[in-house]
Design an enzyme around this catalytic site. Structure first.
Site, PDB file in Angstrom:
ATOM      1  N   CYS A  64      43.032  32.332 -29.217  1.00  0.00           N
ATOM      2  CA  CYS A  64      41.889  33.345 -28.608  1.00  0.00           C
ATOM      3  C   CYS A  64      42.684  32.919 -26.688  1.00  0.00           C
ATOM      4  O   CYS A  64      43.760  32.876 -26.637  1.00  0.00           O
ATOM      5  CB  CYS A  64      41.488  32.226 -28.094  1.00  0.00           C
ATOM      6  N   THR A  65      41.639  33.929 -25.029  1.00  0.00           N
ATOM      7  CA  THR A  65      41.657  34.089 -24.410  1.00  0.00           C
ATOM      8  C   THR A  65      40.842  33.261 -23.730  1.00  0.00           C
ATOM      9  O   THR A  65      39.928  33.706 -24.177  1.00  0.00           O
ATOM     10  CB  THR A  65      41.981  35.147 -24.178  1.00  0.00           C
TER      11      THR A  65
END
Length: 316
Positions: A64-65
């Site tokens: 994820c970011t």
């Protein structure tokens, strides 16, 4: 959900070896998560083990970011791309990860209430009782990113199953923090110091200037807390799935493209729309991206978009 659970169970040798214990595991989870998972299984007429497997995937592997940024007016923005499905099957015909596509119809926006008043809001996945993205309106925002480590999720889950490890499932902890903690500092302390089953990154934003941090966790303790610091020019923090003081894996560098986009946007121009544009830039947006969630805590605003990454697009 059942197909996703089966794909997850068979994605690794460790979990495949303990598949027979998943029904038992469902009976040992802490309250209220155990009762909710049993209720989901009963309502959908799935096996308890299938629903347990679906609910522990985040302890094991995802990418994820997450970003927190403060503009020159002191407004804080918190956003994340949820990326999931790596190595769980590639759909050649549609040029996409199979599980990534199956998760999109399960995305939901939730409003958790007590006595008819909102306690917190969340972008989540139907059937998933933990929290990976949430907001306590007017108080704090919280996202959870996987941290790859040799002392990682597979090991923690396996040791917990066989009775050799205690600690919080990380998405259960984030939900408990969203439910019960009433200040940024209290949430920060709990996320930094609670024993976990898996290493993690907690990305926590508040509602005051410089209330934003990335808490890098081992299973036992916080290894680092990286705070917003305007005097030092740190008006944003970015977390993908690698310790911020180390270089990201060369084949998975989403951090530096995100930083370049933020620097080009500039602090004075940071808005919800600008944050969306950052998270829409390849390879931050990639074939694994299920959704983008944007939060502005001062306005109690949270919105989520399902995402597709048109070719040419990075597989992760």
């Amino acid at each position: 959900m059942k197909d996703l659970a089966k794909a997850f169970i068979h994605s690794g040798k460790v979990l495949a070896a303990v598949e027979a214990k998943l029904n038992w595991l469902g009976n040992t989870l802490p309250y209220p998560f155990d009762e909710e998972i049993k209720g989901i299984a009963s309502t959908l007429e799935y096996s308890l083990g299938d629903v347990v497997a679906f609910n522990i995937f985040y302890e094991v592997f995802t990418v994820c970011t997450s970003i927190i940024a403060e503009n020159t007016n002191g407004t804080l923005f918190h956003a994340r791309n949820l990326d999931f499905g790596l190595f769980l099957g590639w759909d050649v015909q549609n040029s996409s990860w199979d599980v990534t596509q199956k998760l999109k119809p399960l995305m939901v926006s939730l409003d958790f209430q007590r006595n008819n008043k909102t306690v917190f809001k969340s972008s989540s996945i139907a059937g998933y009782v933990g929290m990976i993205t949430g907001m306590k309106p007017g108080i704090f925002t919280l996202t959870l990113n996987e941290r790859f480590s040799l002392d990682g999720g597979y090991i923690g889950v396996f040791e917990w199953v066989i009775g050799q490890r205690d600690g919080w499932w990380m998405s259960f902890l984030t939900r408990s923090v969203l439910e019960n903690n009433t200040s940024y500092e209290a949430a920060k302390d709990r996320l930094a110091n609670t024993k976990l089953l898996a290493p993690a990154y907690f990305i926590l934003g508040g509602n005051k200037s410089e209330e934003g941090c990335i808490i890098t966790r081992s299973r036992a303790a916080a290894l680092d807390i990286w705070n917003l610091n305007l005097k030092k020019g740190i008006w944003y923090v970015v977390e993908t799935n690698y310790d911020h003081w180390k270089d990201p894996f060369i084949l998975d560098d989403r951090r530096h493209p995100a930083m370049r986009c933020l620097n080009q946007t500039k602090q004075e121009q940071m808005t919800v729309s600008a944050m969306y544009n950052v998270l829409s830039t390849k390879p931050i947006l990639n074939k694994l991206t299920v959704s983008t969630t944007l939060m502005e805590v001062s306005k109690a605003h949270i919105e989520t978009y399902l995402r597709d990454c048109p070719d040419p697009c990075s597989p992760w």
